[in-house]
Write a protein that holds these residues in place. Structure first.
Motif, PDB file in Angstrom:
ATOM      1  N   LYS A 170       0.827  -1.216   0.000  1.00 49.91           N
ATOM      2  CA  LYS A 170       0.000   0.000   0.000  1.00 49.91           C
ATOM      3  C   LYS A 170       0.856   1.259   0.000  1.00 49.91           C
ATOM      4  O   LYS A 170       0.518   2.267  -0.635  1.00 49.91           O
ATOM      5  N   GLY A 172       3.999   1.326  -1.070  1.00 49.82           N
ATOM      6  CA  GLY A 172       4.997   1.267  -2.126  1.00 49.82           C
ATOM      7  C   GLY A 172       6.412   0.955  -1.646  1.00 49.82           C
ATOM      8  O   GLY A 172       7.376   1.124  -2.392  1.00 49.82           O
ATOM      9  N   ALA A 201      -2.018  -4.532   0.173  1.00 57.05           N
ATOM     10  CA  ALA A 201      -2.230  -3.379  -0.699  1.00 57.05           C
ATOM     11  C   ALA A 201      -3.442  -2.611  -0.169  1.00 57.05           C
ATOM     12  O   ALA A 201      -3.935  -2.887   0.932  1.00 57.05           O
ATOM     13  N   TRP A 206      -6.642  -1.787  -4.958  1.00 55.64           N
ATOM     14  CA  TRP A 206      -5.437  -2.445  -5.475  1.00 55.64           C
ATOM     15  C   TRP A 206      -5.630  -2.837  -6.937  1.00 55.64           C
ATOM     16  O   TRP A 206      -6.748  -3.062  -7.398  1.00 55.64           O
ATOM     17  N   THR A 207      -4.503  -2.902  -7.635  1.00 57.07           N
ATOM     18  CA  THR A 207      -4.508  -3.366  -9.028  1.00 57.07           C
ATOM     19  C   THR A 207      -3.429  -4.436  -9.186  1.00 57.07           C
ATOM     20  O   THR A 207      -2.422  -4.420  -8.461  1.00 57.07           O
ATOM     21  N   GLU A 209      -1.250  -4.574 -11.425  1.00 53.42           N
ATOM     22  CA  GLU A 209      -0.016  -3.876 -11.818  1.00 53.42           C
ATOM     23  C   GLU A 209       0.780  -3.400 -10.597  1.00 53.42           C
ATOM     24  O   GLU A 209       2.010  -3.378 -10.608  1.00 53.42           O
ATOM     25  N   GLN A 210       0.056  -3.044  -9.537  1.00 54.32           N
ATOM     26  CA  GLN A 210       0.683  -2.572  -8.302  1.00 54.32           C
ATOM     27  C   GLN A 210       1.408  -3.714  -7.580  1.00 54.32           C
ATOM     28  O   GLN A 210       2.462  -3.519  -6.972  1.00 54.32           O
TER      29      GLN A 210
END
Length: 275
Positions: A170, A172, A201, A206-207, A209-210
């Motif tokens: 979440k 990063g 996340a 959330w995705t 890709e993340q």
């Protein structure tokens, strides 16, 4: 076979399950095999490993009872007090249950970052090997240093990292976690579960890709023969549903060979846990 290497059952009690905070209201209820069986039919899952969520011997017995009554529960990761002076007697007792594959301690809540390196805990880890039990490492990234030292000290013990060591997706945060995961992956006795990622996340936003850079690091570090798919059901329901949780992994590994995909989705779990 497709094996979910990580899920939980519980009969909800507010005090016992106090870790289910207000963000997790949706899973403050009972989750039992009849619920999961329907989910597995929809998602083409053949079996699972049930993992402890409470640190009592009663929890271990509860999961073993469910496994005895439900063939799709292929293995159990229970709890014993690895620090107990009677650990050998306790493990000897539990060695009679063929579906009991290993143990876990909720190290993530321990205040001492070196909890796993205390002599009494290491004494318990040393006893696992005699009975061919595995050990699930449940930690946050700041505890990876101790985990690295632990797996180095016990080269013949089978270890598996739950939830890719819960990186702070979440926020990063990546580099420190990545460096230690690479270091720990160099020990061939350590495996890793692609599980519990969506709940690290942003639950609602959330995705794939993340999360992909974290999965990519784990794949590169451990290789396709030492990573396992796990749903972390019902906790995963906080950040989506079972299908989305499974697809996060299956879509990510779609670029791999069919043999590698089959290993991640079931073969590695069967081999690691001796299912």
């Amino acid at each position: 076979m497709i094996i979910d290497s990580h899920q939980h059952f519980w009969i909800y009690e507010a005090e016992k399950h106090a870790w289910l905070d207000d963000n997790m209201k949706i899973i403050r209820r009972d989750f039992l095999p009849e619920d999961l069986k329907l989910v597995y039919q929809t998602n083409a899952i053949d079996g699972c490993v049930a993992v402890q969520a409470d640190q009592t011997l009663a929890e271990t017995d509860f999961l073993l009872d469910l496994a005895e009554k439900n063939d799709f529960i292929k293995g159990v990761v229970g709890w014993v007090d690895l620090r107990a002076s009677t650990i050998d007697e306790v493990l000897n007792h539990y060695s009679q249950f063929s579906k009991l594959k290993g143990f876990r301690h909720v190290v993530q809540v321990e205040a001492d970052p070196n909890f796993m390196l205390r002599p009494d805990f290491e004494n318990g880890i040393a006893a696992l090997e005699k009975y061919n039990f595995t050990y699930d490492i449940l930690i946050f990234p700041h505890q990876l240093g101790a985990a690295l030292e632990l797996v180095r000290r016990f080269p013949n013990q089978k270890f598996i990292i739950d939830h890719i060591a819960k990186p702070y997706i979440k926020d990063g945060f990546y580099d420190g976690w990545a460096a230690l995961m690479k270091a720990i992956s160099e020990y061939q006795n350590v495996y890793c579960k692609l599980s519990g990622m969506t709940t690290e996340a942003d639950y609602n936003n959330w995705t794939p890709e993340q999360i992909e850079p974290y999965m990519q690091l784990v794949l590169e570090a451990f290789g396709a023969n030492r990573i396992l798919f796990g749903s972390d059901w019902p906790v995963c329901l906080v950040a989506g549903n079972y299908t989305k949780t499974k697809e996060l992994v299956t879509n990510f590994i779609a670029k791999l060979s069919s043999q590698e995909q089959a290993a991640i989705m079931g073969g590695n779990a069967m081999q690691f846990y001796n299912l």
